[in-house]
Write an enzyme that holds these catalytic residues in place. Sequence first.
Site, short mmCIF file in Angstrom:
data_model
loop_
_atom_site.label_atom_id
_atom_site.label_comp_id
_atom_site.label_asym_id
_atom_site.label_seq_id
_atom_site.Cartn_x
_atom_site.Cartn_y
_atom_site.Cartn_z
N THR A 46 0.81 -1.21 0.00
CA THR A 46 0.00 0.00 0.00
C THR A 46 0.85 1.26 0.00
OG1 THR A 46 -1.72 -1.18 1.23
CG2 THR A 46 -1.86 1.22 1.20
N GLU A 47 1.93 1.24 0.76
CA GLU A 47 2.76 2.42 0.92
C GLU A 47 3.66 2.70 -0.29
OE1 GLU A 47 2.71 4.69 3.09
OE2 GLU A 47 1.80 3.90 4.91
N SER A 48 4.31 1.65 -0.80
CA SER A 48 5.34 1.89 -1.82
C SER A 48 5.28 0.94 -3.00
CB SER A 48 6.73 1.76 -1.18
OG SER A 48 6.94 0.41 -0.79
#
Length: 201
Positions: A99-101
Amino acid sequence: MAAALAVAASPAAADVWTYTDADGVVHFTNVRPRGKDRRKWKRVLREAPRRARAGRPTGDVVPARDRSPERRTRYDDYIREAAALYHIPEALIRAVIETESDYDPRVVSSAGARGLMQLMPAAAADMRVDDAHDPRTNILGGVRYLRVLANRFDGDLVRTIAAYHSGPTKVERYGGVPPFPRVRRYVRAVLDRYYRYRGLR
């Protein structure tokens, strides 16, 4: 926290329910509770209107430059190491990273978060991360932060995820997931991926 995550690995809906049993174990489900026990469940996250859910379900869109399929397994050893060290499920770590990267350690967000787990400079400093773009260091720091948050919120998965995104103070201020579309999209995205990774085991 591992006990609190003992939920069915089924495709995730956007709504999330929770209850705490007599032993103090927090349970979560994305399947609408039915039957005579349904009253013990409390909805902690409600599906947003379809219009608000359009597009990528993340808070701060940061396109990854590394698109190779190998990136999703390249950091497996670090993920397993961090999971064992801090007692955080691998599925949750992978869900946060995706989700983040999207597994690109070079990503920098518009807010200044860096690396695989998108650590903000203050969080990186608190977790003793010297180089946020180093995959192992970033993962260990990010998972350590998840452990700190899980302890702070008594293993509450939804609040831990929300606090990772928006900070623990806001989660405490609102008594749960802050009522902002971006935070709610983020929590739903991580939960959806968490259930998916659980199902792959």
